[in-house]
Design a protein around this motif. Structure first.
Motif, PDB file in Angstrom:
ATOM      1  N   THR A 160       0.832  -1.207   0.000  1.00  0.00           N
ATOM      2  CA  THR A 160       0.000   0.000   0.000  1.00  0.00           C
ATOM      3  C   THR A 160       0.863   1.252   0.000  1.00  0.00           C
ATOM      4  O   THR A 160       1.908   1.314   0.646  1.00  0.00           O
ATOM      5  N   ARG A 161       0.418   2.254  -0.723  1.00  0.00           N
ATOM      6  CA  ARG A 161       1.111   3.537  -0.753  1.00  0.00           C
ATOM      7  C   ARG A 161       0.074   4.657  -0.730  1.00  0.00           C
ATOM      8  O   ARG A 161      -1.080   4.463  -1.140  1.00  0.00           O
ATOM      9  N   THR A 162       0.473   5.806  -0.278  1.00  0.00           N
ATOM     10  CA  THR A 162      -0.407   6.973  -0.215  1.00  0.00           C
ATOM     11  C   THR A 162       0.301   8.149  -0.857  1.00  0.00           C
ATOM     12  O   THR A 162       1.466   8.433  -0.550  1.00  0.00           O
ATOM     13  N   ASP A 163      -0.401   8.843  -1.783  1.00  0.00           N
ATOM     14  CA  ASP A 163       0.240   9.970  -2.449  1.00  0.00           C
ATOM     15  C   ASP A 163       0.039  11.255  -1.640  1.00  0.00           C
ATOM     16  O   ASP A 163      -0.570  11.255  -0.560  1.00  0.00           O
ATOM     17  N   GLY A 196      -3.379  12.217  -0.254  1.00  0.00           N
ATOM     18  CA  GLY A 196      -4.029  11.300   0.663  1.00  0.00           C
ATOM     19  C   GLY A 196      -4.711  10.140  -0.034  1.00  0.00           C
ATOM     20  O   GLY A 196      -5.354   9.314   0.623  1.00  0.00           O
ATOM     21  N   ASP A 197      -4.595  10.057  -1.366  1.00  0.00           N
ATOM     22  CA  ASP A 197      -5.184   8.922  -2.087  1.00  0.00           C
ATOM     23  C   ASP A 197      -4.315   7.690  -1.896  1.00  0.00           C
ATOM     24  O   ASP A 197      -3.076   7.761  -1.925  1.00  0.00           O
ATOM     25  N   THR A 198      -4.947   6.567  -1.723  1.00  0.00           N
ATOM     26  CA  THR A 198      -4.224   5.326  -1.471  1.00  0.00           C
ATOM     27  C   THR A 198      -4.335   4.379  -2.656  1.00  0.00           C
ATOM     28  O   THR A 198      -5.273   4.435  -3.452  1.00  0.00           O
ATOM     29  N   ALA A 210      -2.265   0.423  -4.174  1.00  0.00           N
ATOM     30  CA  ALA A 210      -1.360  -0.686  -3.883  1.00  0.00           C
ATOM     31  C   ALA A 210      -0.696  -1.120  -5.183  1.00  0.00           C
ATOM     32  O   ALA A 210      -1.267  -0.969  -6.272  1.00  0.00           O
ATOM     33  N   ASP A 267      -5.489   1.202  -7.675  1.00  0.00           N
ATOM     34  CA  ASP A 267      -5.742   2.554  -7.184  1.00  0.00           C
ATOM     35  C   ASP A 267      -7.101   2.620  -6.491  1.00  0.00           C
ATOM     36  O   ASP A 267      -8.110   2.155  -7.030  1.00  0.00           O
ATOM     37  N   ASP A 268      -7.114   3.204  -5.313  1.00  0.00           N
ATOM     38  CA  ASP A 268      -8.344   3.293  -4.511  1.00  0.00           C
ATOM     39  C   ASP A 268      -8.611   4.760  -4.178  1.00  0.00           C
ATOM     40  O   ASP A 268      -8.487   5.199  -3.038  1.00  0.00           O
TER      41      ASP A 268
END
Length: 485
Positions: free
Chosen positions: A139-142, A145-147, A149, A466-467
């Motif tokens: 998981t990563r967050t830009d 604040g969008d997350t 994986a 992308d979530d």
């Protein structure tokens, strides 16, 4: 029938390895390209070598640490004194491979090193910023604040193995396992044995291990459309890793298209660059000649990293002195070279004889007897020096040699090493891929790039999830603010 076949009164058999099992047979008779030796193989069962897309890769959920442990154990079992499969290959290769038996034996003796923990872990560390992506969705967050994986998903890979270095398949097997790929190894006619011997060793550890079930090794003649039109398709494979000559690479290119990519380790030429500093003393000339000979003769000059052209900064008497020393050192037994190499092709020998007869164009040191040959000229010859042949080219300054460097120039050995820093940017701009101290072409810093890339990065299938919670039509989302409008 070749000499080994006649001596032993049998036909050489090259079995296949299909996802954990040995497949033997004498359905197809093959003649090796280099030495014209006959061997037989089973018929190819195309259904057996293709894993349907609906079937998840066997290694998908196997932890990378477990894969490395398994490879390290395999490496330990490849010790030549204790491995009957490798010892058998050593005898068989005398019929199909042009390298001398002693050189092949030294390659096999080094085989466990290619599966050592330091090599495997170093390769992962240099190729992946976050190796966890090989094991799971990360998981990563830009900055908004969008997350999301990402995962380095296992690819489906055809490996076209090179025939000039029999132990080279071990590195390909390791790469395929580290990226958790579904692997099909196309063996070369000059070595249709070693890859199967290594995979058979793996199967003896655990035939049901996911690494073993991810591996198949077979032989077909390059260009055989009855095989290639089926397997070179994105329905079955998404990467072709090609080691080989220009004809082999060009043959693969015609099958490329959306969904199937080529990772090419295509033919390369390596060179040496020697500065005027080498002529400060007789000892300096001798050292430069020895280092050049060491780089020139790797695998009897069959390796891509073996030097073929030597650009020397000096006046003619100095350079002729260097050539005389170099030809002496070419005819020396080394770990990965023999004192006498196979003879040059007839057409190349004839071309050199014409150059000698003309007198002014090229000065020749040595003879075309396989013990080493040096051609001194003012510009590179227009053929590919091979079989322990070195073309020494006089230049006023080393920078003048850069015009001969291009995207097919792999390794550049420089002497003295202090001259590397002034040359390396321009060498890279010209297309060169690696610079090193003269005499160390066959040594590598662990984890470095190969052919100007980090291959494991290019092998995996990078998948993103992308979530994003804010839809594009939401007023909070502004393409102009993001620089997208």
């Amino acid at each position: 029938m070749n000499a080994l076949n006649e001596a032993e009164g049998r036909v050489i058999s090259a079995p296949f390895f299909i996802r954990g099992r040995i497949v033997e047979g004498a359905d197809v008779k093959v003649r090796s390209r280099d030495l014209g030796a006959d061997f037989v193989t089973p018929a190819i069962d195309l259904d057996a070598i293709v894993m349907p897309r609906a079937e998840l890769p066997p290694l998908l959920d196997t932890p990378l640490a477990e894969i490395i442990d398994f490879l390290v154990e395999t490496g330990a079992r490849l010790a030549l004194a204790r491995n009957p499969h490798m010892r058998e290959c050593l005898e068989l290769l005398s019929a199909t491979n042009p390298l001398p038996r002693r050189v092949v034996e030294n390659l096999y003796l080094s085989a466990p090193y290619y599966l050592s923990r330091e090599i495997l872990e170093g390769s992962i560390a240099s190729n992946f910023a976050d190796p966890a992506a090989l094991d799971r969705w990360v998981t990563r967050t830009d900055r908004h604040g969008d997350t999301g994986a990402i995962r380095a998903f296992p690819p489906r890979v055809i490996h076209m193995l090179a025939g000039n270095a029999p132990a080279g398949c071990i590195s390909s097997i390791a790469q395929g396992a580290l990226v958790k790929a579904v692997n099909l190894f196309k063996m070369p006619s000059s070595d249709p044995f070693t890859c199967v011997a290594v995979l058979r060793t793996m199967a003896e550890i655990d035939a049901s291990h996911p690494v073993v079930r991810s591996m198949s090794a077979i032989y077909w003649r390059g260009g055989d459309e009855s095989v290639e039109r089926t397997v070179y398709r994105p329905q079955y494979f998404d990467r072709i890793v090609a080691w080989g000559g220009g004809d082999a690479i060009n043959n693969v290119i015609k099958y490329l298209g959306p969904g199937i990519q080529l990772v090419s380790f295509d033919p390369k030429t390596s060179i040496s660059m020697i500065g005027h500093e080498a002529f400060a003393s007789a000892e300096g000339v001798a050292e430069a000649a020895e280092r050049t000979a060491a780089d020139t003769t790797v695998f009897n000059q069959e390796a891509c990293l073996a030097s073929r052209f030597v650009f020397v900064e000096g006046d003619r008497p100095q350079v002729e002195q260097f050539c005389a020393k170099l030809v002496e050192r070419l005819g020396v037994d080394r770990t990965f070279a023999s004192a006498v190499a196979p003879l040059l092709p007839v057409e190349t020998r004839e071309e050199i004889e014409v150059m000698q007869a003309m007198g002014d164009e090229v000065k020749v040191f040595g003879r075309t007897d396989g013990r080493g040959l040096v051609l001194l000229s003012d510009h590179p010859v227009d053929f590919h020096p091979s079989n322990k042949t070195s073309n020494v080219v006089m230049v006023e300054k080393l920078e003048d040699a850069i015009r001969y460097v291009n995207v097919a120039t792999q390794t550049i050995g420089v002497w003295p090493p202090e001259r590397k820093a002034e040359l390396r940017d321009r060498l890279a701009s010209a297309g060169g891929q690696r610079v090193c101290r003269l005499g160390t072409a066959n040594q590598h810093v662990l984890g470095g790039p190969h052919d100007a890339m980090y291959p494991l990065q290019r092998l995996v299938h990078w998948m993103g999830d992308d979530d994003i919670t804010v839809a594009a039509g939401n007023p909070e989302f502004s393409p102009a603010a993001e620089g997208l409008a």
